[in-house]
Design a protein around this motif. Structure first.
Motif: not given
Length: 334
Positions: A146, A150, A154
Motif C-alpha cells: 500500500d 501511494d 505521487s
C-alpha cells in the motif's frame, strides 16, 4: 573496486534486457516486473544496467540525491553546495523490511521537545532518481504494498506522525522479481508495473555453456572481463542517451493510437493504463532504434511486455499470457 557484470555480456533474456532499457529511456513507463525461475539473471540485469547508465550529479551529503538546492527537503541537514557524481542508485527492498526502514523514521520526542524535524531517511529516499529492486515482490507484506502504491503514484514520500509532516521526492524505477509458483501479486501492485516479462532457464545446451563460460571468466578476472565488454556497454549507453534526447520528437500518428486502443479492447484490458503504457514503450523503442515515428513493428515488439499482465483470466485458454497477447496482435493487425 568491485565490478558489476556487464549488461551486454548477459546471455539471452532479450525481453528482460529490452524492458529495462526502455524504462531507462523513459522512467515514466512505470517499472519492470520479472517473473520466472531463480538464477536467470534478474538481479544481475538491473544492477548491470544501473552500472552502465551515466553517473548522476547530486549535492554532496544529500540523503535524497537532490540535484539542486530547491530539491532539498526542509528537514535535511545543510550541505556544502558542492556537486558530486555518483553511480545511479540501486536500492534493495528486503522482504523483512519494516515500515520505518522503508519510508524513514521520525524522532517524535526530539521534534516535540526541541521543535526540530528530526528524520532518519529510509530506503525510498536512497532510491530517489534510481532503482528500487524488490526480489520476491509477490511475497511483500500488504501494508508495504500500500505504501509503495501511494509513492509510485505521487513520486513523493509523505510521513505524518503526531501532527508533524515530513516529505521528500521519491521518483524511482520499480523493478520487481519473483516466482509465480510462490504466490500471486496483488492486482493493484501488478497494474503499477508498466512492463512485465517472463524469464525461463535456457534449454539450449550451447547457450547454457556460454552462460557458464562468461560467468567463470568474470569471476576469474573481472577487470579483464569488464574491459572486454566495455565497448558493447558503451554502445548501449550512448543509444540510451540518444533515445532520451529524441524521445519527445518521436511521432505517434493517429493510426498508431487506434492500434493501441484496438489491441487493448481486443485483450479486454481494464482502464486506459494499458494503451498509455503500450504507447510510451513503443515510443521509447522507436527512439532507441532511431526511428522518427512509431510503427506497428514497434508495437509488436513491446505488446506482450506492456499488456500480458493486464489480461483477464480465461479458464478456457491455457496458453501463456504472452502467447495470448502475441496471438491477439496478429489478429488485430491482420
Amino acid at each position: 573496486m568491485r565490478h558489476q557484470f556487464p549488461f551486454s555480456a548477459i546471455v539471452g533474456q532479450d525481453q528482460m534486457k529490452l524492458a529495462m532499457v526502455l524504462t531507462a529511456i523513459d522512467p515514466g513507463i512505470g517499472g519492470v516486473l520479472v517473473f520466472g525461475d531463480r538464477g536467470t539473471g534478474k538481479s544481475t540485469a538491473v544492477r548491470a544496467l544501473a552500472a552502465l547508465l551515466p553517473r548522476i550529479s547530486k549535492l554532496e551529503g544529500s540523503a535524497t540525491n537532490a540535484a539542486t538546492p530547491a530539491e532539498m527537503p526542509d528537514w535535511a541537514d545543510p550541505v556544502s553546495g558542492n556537486m558530486i557524481d555518483v553511480p545511479t542508485p540501486v536500492v534493495d527492498l528486503p522482504l523483512g523490511t519494516t515500515e520505518d526502514r522503508l519510508v524513514g523514521a521520525l524522532d517524535i520526542e526530539r521534534a516535540l521537545s526541541r521543535g526540530e524535524k528530526a528524520f532518519e531517511p529510509g530506503l525510498l529516499a536512497k532510491a530517489n532518481r534510481g532503482y528500487l529492486y524488490i526480489d520476491e515482490v509477490n511475497l511483500l507484506e500488504d501494508h508495504l504494498v500500500d505504501l509503495l502504491l501511494d509513492v509510485a503514484q505521487s513520486g513523493e514520500n509523505v510521513i505524518e506522525r503526531e501532527g508533524l509532516s515530513i516529505r521528500h521526492d521519491a521518483r524511482f524505477v520499480l523493478v520487481g522479481s519473483g516466482n509465480p509458483e510462490e504466490g500471486e501479486l496483488r492486482p493493484q501492485l501488478l497494474d503499477r508495473f508498466g512492463l512485465s516479462v517472463e524469464v525461463r532457464s535456457p534449454n539450449d545446451i550451447e547457450e547454457r555453456v556460454e552462460v557458464i563460460r562468461r560467468r567463470a571468466a568474470f569471476d576469474t578476472n573481472p577487470d579483464a572481463f569488464v574491459e572486454k565488454w566495455s565497448v558493447e556497454d558503451t554502445k548501449i549507453r550512448d543509444a540510451i542517451l540518444a533515445a532520451r534526447h529524441a524521445l519527445k520528437t518521436v511521432d505517434a500518428p493517429d493510426d498508431t493510437l487506434r492500434d493501441c486502443a484496438g489491441l487493448c479492447v481486443a485483450i479486454g484490458s481494464d482502464g486506459l493504463r494499458g494503451e498509455l503504457t503500450l504507447l510510451r514503450a513503443a515510443r521509447a523503442l522507436a527512439a532507441y532504434k532511431g526511428s522518427e515515428s512509431v510503427t506497428r513493428d514497434h508495437l509488436r515488439a513491446v505488446a506482450s511486455m506492456a499488456l500480458s499482465h493486464r489480461l483477464r483470466r480465461d479458464p478456457l485458454d491455457d496458453a501463456g499470457s504472452s502467447t495470448r497477447v502475441d496471438r491477439t496482435v496478429e489478429e488485430v493487425f491482420a
